[in-house]
Design an enzyme around this catalytic site. Sequence first.
Site, mmCIF file in Angstrom:
data_model
loop_
_atom_site.group_PDB
_atom_site.id
_atom_site.type_symbol
_atom_site.label_atom_id
_atom_site.label_comp_id
_atom_site.label_asym_id
_atom_site.label_seq_id
_atom_site.Cartn_x
_atom_site.Cartn_y
_atom_site.Cartn_z
ATOM 1 N N ARG A 32 0.916 -28.273 27.016
ATOM 2 C CA ARG A 32 1.109 -26.729 27.225
ATOM 3 C C ARG A 32 0.014 -26.112 26.309
ATOM 4 O O ARG A 32 -0.360 -26.498 25.153
ATOM 5 C CB ARG A 32 2.507 -26.295 26.657
ATOM 6 C CG ARG A 32 3.503 -26.577 27.832
ATOM 7 C CD ARG A 32 4.864 -26.335 27.253
ATOM 8 N NE ARG A 32 5.947 -26.280 28.530
ATOM 9 C CZ ARG A 32 7.165 -26.820 28.318
ATOM 10 N NH1 ARG A 32 7.581 -26.727 26.966
ATOM 11 N NH2 ARG A 32 7.993 -26.853 29.136
ATOM 12 N N ASP A 79 1.328 -9.992 3.830
ATOM 13 C CA ASP A 79 0.083 -9.437 4.457
ATOM 14 C C ASP A 79 -1.203 -9.563 3.560
ATOM 15 O O ASP A 79 -2.285 -9.836 4.184
ATOM 16 C CB ASP A 79 0.028 -7.963 4.981
ATOM 17 C CG ASP A 79 1.073 -7.862 6.137
ATOM 18 O OD1 ASP A 79 1.825 -8.827 6.603
ATOM 19 O OD2 ASP A 79 1.276 -6.747 6.670
ATOM 20 N N GLU A 108 0.018 -10.120 14.974
ATOM 21 C CA GLU A 108 0.557 -8.726 15.685
ATOM 22 C C GLU A 108 -0.450 -7.748 15.917
ATOM 23 O O GLU A 108 -0.022 -6.931 16.903
ATOM 24 C CB GLU A 108 2.030 -8.353 15.118
ATOM 25 C CG GLU A 108 1.656 -7.864 13.620
ATOM 26 C CD GLU A 108 2.880 -7.439 12.813
ATOM 27 O OE1 GLU A 108 3.973 -7.649 13.342
ATOM 28 O OE2 GLU A 108 2.808 -7.264 11.568
ATOM 29 N N VAL A 111 11.027 -14.379 9.923
ATOM 30 C CA VAL A 111 11.358 -15.671 9.449
ATOM 31 C C VAL A 111 10.163 -15.884 8.360
ATOM 32 O O VAL A 111 10.305 -16.606 7.249
ATOM 33 C CB VAL A 111 11.042 -17.023 10.219
ATOM 34 C CG1 VAL A 111 10.735 -18.339 9.896
ATOM 35 C CG2 VAL A 111 12.255 -16.982 11.310
ATOM 36 N N GLN A 112 8.895 -15.220 8.529
ATOM 37 C CA GLN A 112 8.014 -15.475 7.613
ATOM 38 C C GLN A 112 8.000 -14.730 6.519
ATOM 39 O O GLN A 112 7.371 -14.950 5.351
ATOM 40 C CB GLN A 112 6.584 -14.865 8.274
ATOM 41 C CG GLN A 112 6.181 -15.167 9.487
ATOM 42 C CD GLN A 112 5.355 -14.558 10.374
ATOM 43 O OE1 GLN A 112 4.064 -14.653 10.210
ATOM 44 N NE2 GLN A 112 5.847 -13.714 11.206
ATOM 45 N N GLU A 157 0.596 -1.211 0.083
ATOM 46 C CA GLU A 157 0.025 0.236 0.102
ATOM 47 C C GLU A 157 0.861 1.245 0.205
ATOM 48 O O GLU A 157 0.495 2.174 -0.628
ATOM 49 C CB GLU A 157 -0.886 -0.098 1.297
ATOM 50 C CG GLU A 157 -0.430 -0.515 2.541
ATOM 51 C CD GLU A 157 -0.954 0.344 3.678
ATOM 52 O OE1 GLU A 157 -0.637 -0.223 4.875
ATOM 53 O OE2 GLU A 157 -1.688 1.323 3.746
HETATM 54 O O1 F6P Z 1 3.942 -5.031 5.751
HETATM 55 C C1 F6P Z 1 4.585 -6.415 5.780
HETATM 56 C C2 F6P Z 1 5.131 -6.624 7.279
HETATM 57 O O2 F6P Z 1 5.634 -7.785 7.283
HETATM 58 C C3 F6P Z 1 4.050 -6.242 8.209
HETATM 59 O O3 F6P Z 1 3.397 -7.591 8.503
HETATM 60 C C4 F6P Z 1 4.991 -6.463 9.514
HETATM 61 O O4 F6P Z 1 4.235 -5.388 10.595
HETATM 62 C C5 F6P Z 1 5.885 -5.242 9.062
HETATM 63 O O5 F6P Z 1 6.158 -5.397 7.680
HETATM 64 C C6 F6P Z 1 7.453 -5.443 9.771
HETATM 65 O O6 F6P Z 1 8.222 -4.367 8.918
HETATM 66 P P1 F6P Z 1 9.919 -4.417 9.287
HETATM 67 O O7 F6P Z 1 10.369 -5.119 8.164
HETATM 68 O O8 F6P Z 1 9.974 -2.869 9.137
HETATM 69 O O9 F6P Z 1 10.011 -5.083 10.533
#
Ligand code: F6P
Length: 344
Positions: A162, A127, A222, A274-275, A103
């Site tokens: 757990r 995202d 998050e 990692v994602q 975006e």
């Molecule tokens: O916009 C993608 C994203 O991976 C979000 O899910 C996350 O909040 C953000 O980027 C993390 O960004 P940075 O690389 O600045 O830690």
Amino acid sequence: MKKIGILTGGGDCPGLNAAIRAIVRKALRNKWVTIGIKNGWKGLIEGDMIPLTDHDVSGILPKGGTILGTSRTNPFKNEEDVGKLIKNIKKFGIDAIVAIGGEDTLGVALKLHKMGIPVVGLPKTIDNDLSGTDFTFGFDTAVSIVTEAIDRLHTTAESHQRVIVVEVMGRHAGWIATMAGIAGGADEILIPEKPFDIDEVCNNIKARYKIGKTFSIVVVSEGAKPRDWDKIVTQTKEVDEFGHVRLGGIGHLLGEEIKNRLGVDTRVTVLGHVQRGGTPTAYDRVLATRFGIAAIELIEKNEHGKMVALQGNKIVPVDLEHAVSKLKTVDMDLYKIAETFFGR
Ligand code: F6P
């Protein structure tokens, strides 16, 4: 002959290199020249460019990250930077820009388009929150990584009886949590779109104990927040050039609440970057490639101010204006499917 400038902006994601390769190779078919703009809009402000030849994109298809580098630079924060950017477009003889981003990056692309600069956008972000497209590339890979993590956490949670809270990315939209949660059989999924009640979460976990299930996996985005908290949980107060705070921490707070309220052994895993790293899935490679080819086809037809998008199984152009007008949040019918399994 045209000269196409390519840039990747915002957070990186798997599939960026596949997209760059496709754009370069398709442009070459037209006997056009491509130039790589380093580190998103920053490279255009600073005139930091690299040649992008057939040879430069050889072997990059399966690689994560971006060979061009990326940044969260917003040229519109400073009028002087917009001036420099426009000067560099002329100086380097760039006829059209392909901006690969989410975006923020595409929001800048739209503003430049309105100023008469030929720009086409490609939707990327783990995202999956851009409007106008069913999927962004990078998302499928992130979902696969999170699903695998949930599978692994399941076996250890079960062995130790757990609760394991898994915090995943997703600033304003809980697509990763919802899709990976369904795929991994999460017992609770908490997303930004639906503020949650900690009592309800605990009741669902208790319900599982009652039917003999002595472990639970809770997936939390998050950006998710409890109904009675007025703020989302952030790591720092700093904001980036687009005004975004750095999120993170809800997993630990939730884990603490669950442990205190239920007195059960609880652990928290924050999956973090990692994602976003590593090799893209086949799906993301193909999607990024299709988007890259379609972007050059739009430029061939002088159709600027568009983003290439996936709708159904077709790649179609949508107005950049529409793509960045509002975020695409989780489809609540999909979330209802996930809810069927909570507390069971
Ligand atoms: O916009 C993608 C994203 O991976 C979000 O899910 C996350 O909040 C953000 O980027 C993390 O960004 P940075 O690389 O600045 O830690």
